[in-house]
Motif scaffolding. Structure first.
Motif, PDB file in Angstrom:
ATOM      1  N   ILE A 282      26.080  -3.982  15.915  1.00  0.00           N
ATOM      2  CA  ILE A 282      26.886  -2.758  15.809  1.00  0.00           C
ATOM      3  C   ILE A 282      28.374  -3.074  15.891  1.00  0.00           C
ATOM      4  O   ILE A 282      29.193  -2.491  15.164  1.00  0.00           O
ATOM      5  CB  ILE A 282      26.472  -1.757  16.906  1.00  0.00           C
ATOM      6  CG1 ILE A 282      25.010  -1.329  16.713  1.00  0.00           C
ATOM      7  CG2 ILE A 282      27.384  -0.535  16.892  1.00  0.00           C
ATOM      8  CD1 ILE A 282      24.702  -0.741  15.354  1.00  0.00           C
ATOM      9  N   LYS A 283      28.738  -4.025  16.739  1.00  0.00           N
ATOM     10  CA  LYS A 283      30.147  -4.412  16.850  1.00  0.00           C
ATOM     11  C   LYS A 283      30.653  -4.983  15.531  1.00  0.00           C
ATOM     12  O   LYS A 283      31.747  -4.641  15.069  1.00  0.00           O
ATOM     13  CB  LYS A 283      30.316  -5.437  17.971  1.00  0.00           C
ATOM     14  CG  LYS A 283      31.757  -5.855  18.208  1.00  0.00           C
ATOM     15  CD  LYS A 283      31.867  -6.844  19.365  1.00  0.00           C
ATOM     16  CE  LYS A 283      33.316  -7.261  19.595  1.00  0.00           C
ATOM     17  NZ  LYS A 283      33.429  -8.249  20.700  1.00  0.00           N
ATOM     18  N   LEU A 284      29.873  -5.854  14.892  1.00  0.00           N
ATOM     19  CA  LEU A 284      30.270  -6.442  13.619  1.00  0.00           C
ATOM     20  C   LEU A 284      30.402  -5.386  12.525  1.00  0.00           C
ATOM     21  O   LEU A 284      31.323  -5.432  11.702  1.00  0.00           O
ATOM     22  CB  LEU A 284      29.257  -7.499  13.195  1.00  0.00           C
ATOM     23  CG  LEU A 284      29.245  -8.803  14.004  1.00  0.00           C
ATOM     24  CD1 LEU A 284      28.066  -9.674  13.585  1.00  0.00           C
ATOM     25  CD2 LEU A 284      30.556  -9.559  13.841  1.00  0.00           C
ATOM     26  N   LEU A 285      29.484  -4.423  12.506  1.00  0.00           N
ATOM     27  CA  LEU A 285      29.534  -3.371  11.486  1.00  0.00           C
ATOM     28  C   LEU A 285      30.737  -2.468  11.691  1.00  0.00           C
ATOM     29  O   LEU A 285      31.351  -2.010  10.719  1.00  0.00           O
ATOM     30  CB  LEU A 285      28.235  -2.565  11.507  1.00  0.00           C
ATOM     31  CG  LEU A 285      27.003  -3.315  10.991  1.00  0.00           C
ATOM     32  CD1 LEU A 285      25.739  -2.507  11.241  1.00  0.00           C
ATOM     33  CD2 LEU A 285      27.142  -3.651   9.511  1.00  0.00           C
ATOM     34  N   LYS A 286      31.090  -2.229  12.946  1.00  0.00           N
ATOM     35  CA  LYS A 286      32.274  -1.406  13.190  1.00  0.00           C
ATOM     36  C   LYS A 286      33.539  -2.160  12.773  1.00  0.00           C
ATOM     37  O   LYS A 286      34.462  -1.573  12.191  1.00  0.00           O
ATOM     38  CB  LYS A 286      32.358  -0.990  14.653  1.00  0.00           C
ATOM     39  CG  LYS A 286      33.464   0.044  14.890  1.00  0.00           C
ATOM     40  CD  LYS A 286      33.294   0.799  16.171  1.00  0.00           C
ATOM     41  CE  LYS A 286      34.337   1.920  16.258  1.00  0.00           C
ATOM     42  NZ  LYS A 286      34.219   2.693  17.504  1.00  0.00           N
ATOM     43  N   GLU A 287      33.589  -3.451  13.050  1.00  0.00           N
ATOM     44  CA  GLU A 287      34.728  -4.259  12.624  1.00  0.00           C
ATOM     45  C   GLU A 287      34.837  -4.297  11.104  1.00  0.00           C
ATOM     46  O   GLU A 287      35.930  -4.457  10.554  1.00  0.00           O
ATOM     47  CB  GLU A 287      34.597  -5.680  13.184  1.00  0.00           C
ATOM     48  CG  GLU A 287      34.801  -5.760  14.696  1.00  0.00           C
ATOM     49  CD  GLU A 287      34.477  -7.138  15.255  1.00  0.00           C
ATOM     50  OE1 GLU A 287      33.955  -7.988  14.483  1.00  0.00           O
ATOM     51  OE2 GLU A 287      34.726  -7.364  16.451  1.00  0.00           O
ATOM     52  N   ALA A 288      33.693  -4.149  10.419  1.00  0.00           N
ATOM     53  CA  ALA A 288      33.690  -4.150   8.957  1.00  0.00           C
ATOM     54  C   ALA A 288      34.247  -2.857   8.375  1.00  0.00           C
ATOM     55  O   ALA A 288      34.483  -2.783   7.156  1.00  0.00           O
ATOM     56  CB  ALA A 288      32.281  -4.377   8.432  1.00  0.00           C
ATOM     57  N   GLY A 289      34.435  -1.830   9.198  1.00  0.00           N
ATOM     58  CA  GLY A 289      35.027  -0.584   8.730  1.00  0.00           C
ATOM     59  C   GLY A 289      34.147   0.637   8.856  1.00  0.00           C
ATOM     60  O   GLY A 289      34.573   1.762   8.575  1.00  0.00           O
ATOM     61  N   TYR A 290      32.902   0.450   9.280  1.00  0.00           N
ATOM     62  CA  TYR A 290      31.979   1.578   9.385  1.00  0.00           C
ATOM     63  C   TYR A 290      32.113   2.280  10.747  1.00  0.00           C
ATOM     64  O   TYR A 290      32.438   1.656  11.753  1.00  0.00           O
ATOM     65  CB  TYR A 290      30.540   1.103   9.208  1.00  0.00           C
ATOM     66  CG  TYR A 290      30.271   0.501   7.852  1.00  0.00           C
ATOM     67  CD1 TYR A 290      30.322   1.284   6.700  1.00  0.00           C
ATOM     68  CD2 TYR A 290      29.977  -0.854   7.711  1.00  0.00           C
ATOM     69  CE1 TYR A 290      30.085   0.736   5.454  1.00  0.00           C
ATOM     70  CE2 TYR A 290      29.735  -1.412   6.463  1.00  0.00           C
ATOM     71  CZ  TYR A 290      29.792  -0.623   5.339  1.00  0.00           C
ATOM     72  OH  TYR A 290      29.562  -1.165   4.105  1.00  0.00           O
TER      73      TYR A 290
END
Length: 617
Positions: A282-290
């Motif tokens: 989830i942290k990586l996906l949020k960093e990706a812009g989501y």
């Protein structure tokens, strides 16, 4: 009741063998199998399917045997059968629905838990599921005559002016129940009430409350105390609203769901779910812009919900990939009509107290929504969700073009086609068996590109095949239907639209439309992270090895995702970050040894470039 880990000292083996090996739960037995070519193996990464049994022996003292005891299985894939000392316990055939089994008065000093799971009935899904007890197992222990129930606790924000919170807790026995709201270790408010074997309800007015949203994911703890029991529930104060002029609102402020779809597997870990792994994803996906994820196409894990609460990620939790028409011969369509009430109740029980969950989905690309029976069933499912939780809207992912084809008898999914898929595999060097179902559609979209389906979705006949079903959900879920947004907003003044599944490269077009149209709730791109199964869906290859692209067991993943199977960034990541304002500009380049070359394209992955120019050689 106190929760105790029940994940050690398990043994696993084949159902038709007496041999067992020691395993730790969570465990994915399928991941350890060989990979073999079958005509349907692309769905699950060509892993061999088998039936397994799990066993665990445990000892209880005389004092422990007098306690209230409940076993919790967060997820067993699939069709679990659970026995304690030879007595069958309640379970769930759904591989993603957790279940509880009360074992009070069923235990003795020496005990044996026996779990049988089915994995040989392939194909039973359109993606890799894993097989086994792949989510945690817990033992809940409490005083028999006086305890807080394991399920049924509800914490809800009732208003923001003033901030009012209602907390409800079911208890067995008589006495005082204390409920407090804590900010870390600091007690903010506390109330006490006396109950007589029932349910205690508390109302709090919280001054200077810290609200929960994607930018400020602040969590309080609501703590219930009753006798020797203490239960702590992390809780975010937030309110959801829909305003035609302002849009989808969190705490009175418009939020556009900039989402992605995620499957249940965790790459090299297979289906095994851990808190740390979910938090990283989830942290990586949020960093990706989501700022949102859609649990596609299954009820998500408790670990994902906890991670989204902590990180500040909105969740669309989905019930099923099918209703009563099979997409695969052995999938859950055999159970939905008889089990949906219990399934949805378990889903809502899991989700209710999580601030991150902002919407439910009753299904995905269920072409049943083009039929009279299916349209009525859509209403039934929506009403079932509302009865259990009236705080969240309900959608359903509808592939608009699929619905039209289904309405004229040309649907991609049918029981007959699911049976056709199970015919024996052709020899690898000979002509392949004709693709059916989602494989046929994926091949079609890969060949003609993403624009083809979007163009078809634009025509009036696609509106005719979906409009009745859309009236039976709160938010209309459009799979690959961005071309309809503007015209349908004008035609249907009460319709809210969600891009329930979209192409990654439509993110910019979606965001521009959404910013100008408040009844566009959001968008969920396929997909957030690459995953096992649906082999080759997004493969994007150059001529020097595209000739070997045969979808055999040499291939493992779908090959599509904003992030790759390890979570590493790709060209799509840079694109998404720029589109959603995480950065101003990005430069990505294609491999130098293929400069100027064309490549095999995919509707789900059009960018084959990376933020690097240090190429080998």
């Amino acid at each position: 009741m106190k929760r105790i880990s029940f994940q050690e000292n398990w043994f696993c083996g084949y159902a038709d063998s007496s041999e067992r090996k020691s395993v730790a739960i969570p465990h994915d037995a399928m991941l350890e199998e060989e990979r073999v070519y079958t005509s349907y193996g692309h769905h699950h990464g060509f892993f061999k399917g088998c039936d397994y049994v799990y066993e665990k022996n445990f000892t209880l003292s005389e004092e422990e045997r007098e306690k209230k005891l409940v076993l919790e299985f967060e997820g067993v894939y699939h069709r679990a059968e659970v026995f304690l000392n030879g007595i069958r316990l309640p379970s769930s055939p759904n591989g993603y629905i957790g279940f509880y089994a009360d074992i009070t008065n069923k235990v003795r000093q020496q005990n044996r838990i026996f779990v049988r799971v089915k994995g040989s009935d392939l194909p039973n899904s359109r993606w890799y599921t894993g097989v086994g007890i792949y989510r945690p197992v817990w033992l809940w222990v409490g005083e028999k005559e006086k305890h807080i129930s394991v399920t049924g606790i509800r914490v809800q924000t009732l208003s923001l002016s003033p901030v009012t919170v209602r907390a409800e807790v079911p208890v067995a026995g008589n006495g005082e129940v204390i409920c407090s709201i804590r900010d870390g270790e600091k007690q903010v408010l506390s109330q006490t009430t006396r109950v007589t074997d029932g349910r205690a309800t508390f109302l709090f007015t919280v001054e200077n409350a810290k609200l929960w949203d994607e930018e400020h994911p602040f969590l309080y703890d609501v703590v219930f105390s009753f006798g020797a029991d203490e239960v702590r529930i992390p809780f975010g104060i937030r309110m959801i609203a829909y305003d035609k002029e302002k849009g989808f609102l969190i705490n009175g402020e418009r939020r556009i769901l900039r989402g992605c779809c995620i499957h249940a597997d965790n790459g090299v870990l297979g289906a095994k779910e851990y808190d740390e792994v979910a938090l990283r994803k989830i942290k990586l996906l949020k960093e990706a812009g989501y700022n949102a994820v859609r649990s596609s196409h299954h009820p998500c894990s408790k670990a994902i919900l906890s991670a989204c609460d902590k990180i500040g990620m909105y969740v669309l939790d989905e019930y099923a990939d099918m209703w009563y028409i099979h997409k695969n011969k052995y999938d859950y369509a055999s159970f939905v009509e008889q089990n949906y009430r219990e399934d949805i109740a378990a889903l809502v029980e899991k989700d209710f107290n999580h601030a991150c969950v902002v919407m439910y989905s009753s299904g995905n690309e269920v072409s049943e929504t083009s039929q009279k029976k299916g349209i009525a069933f859509a209403k039934t499912l929506t009403e079932t969700f509302h009865t259990l939780d009236d705080t969240r809207a309900v959608t359903c992912g509808v592939n608009i073009f699929f619905n039209f084809l289904s309405s004229i008898g040309m649907g991609f999914y049918s029981d007959k086609k699911a049976e056709e898929e199970n015919k024996p595999a052709a020899p690898q060097k000979t002509k392949k068996k004709k693709a059916v179902g989602s494989e046929f559609f994926n091949n079609l979209a890969g060949f003609f590109g993403s624009d083809t389906m979007k163009i078809f979705a634009w025509f009036p006949f696609c509106d005719w095949a979906t409009r009745k079903a859309f009236t039976n959900m709160d938010v209309a879920g459009y799979n690959y239907g961005i071309t309809r947004y503007r015209k349908d907003l004008k035609k249907y003044s009460d319709r809210w639209i969600l891009g329930s599944e979209t192409f990654i490269t439509d993110a910019q077009a979606f965001y521009k439309i959404a910013q100008k149209n408040p009844r566009i709730v959001g968008d969920f791109a396929w997909s957030g992270m690459d995953y096992i199964g649906e082999v080759g869906l997004g493969s994007l290859d150059y001529a020097d090895y595209a000739k070997d692209f045969d979808k055999t067991e040499r291939w493992l993943t779908a090959g599509c995702g904003c992030l790759d199977i390890t979570g590493a960034s790709q060209g799509h990541t840079a694109y998404t970050q720029v589109v959603y304002g995480k950065r101003d500009i990005a430069i990505a380049v294609q491999p130098a040894d293929h400069s100027g070359e064309g490549h095999m394209t995919s509707a789900w992955r059009k960018i084959h470039a990376f933020e690097s120019w240090s190429w080998r050689g």
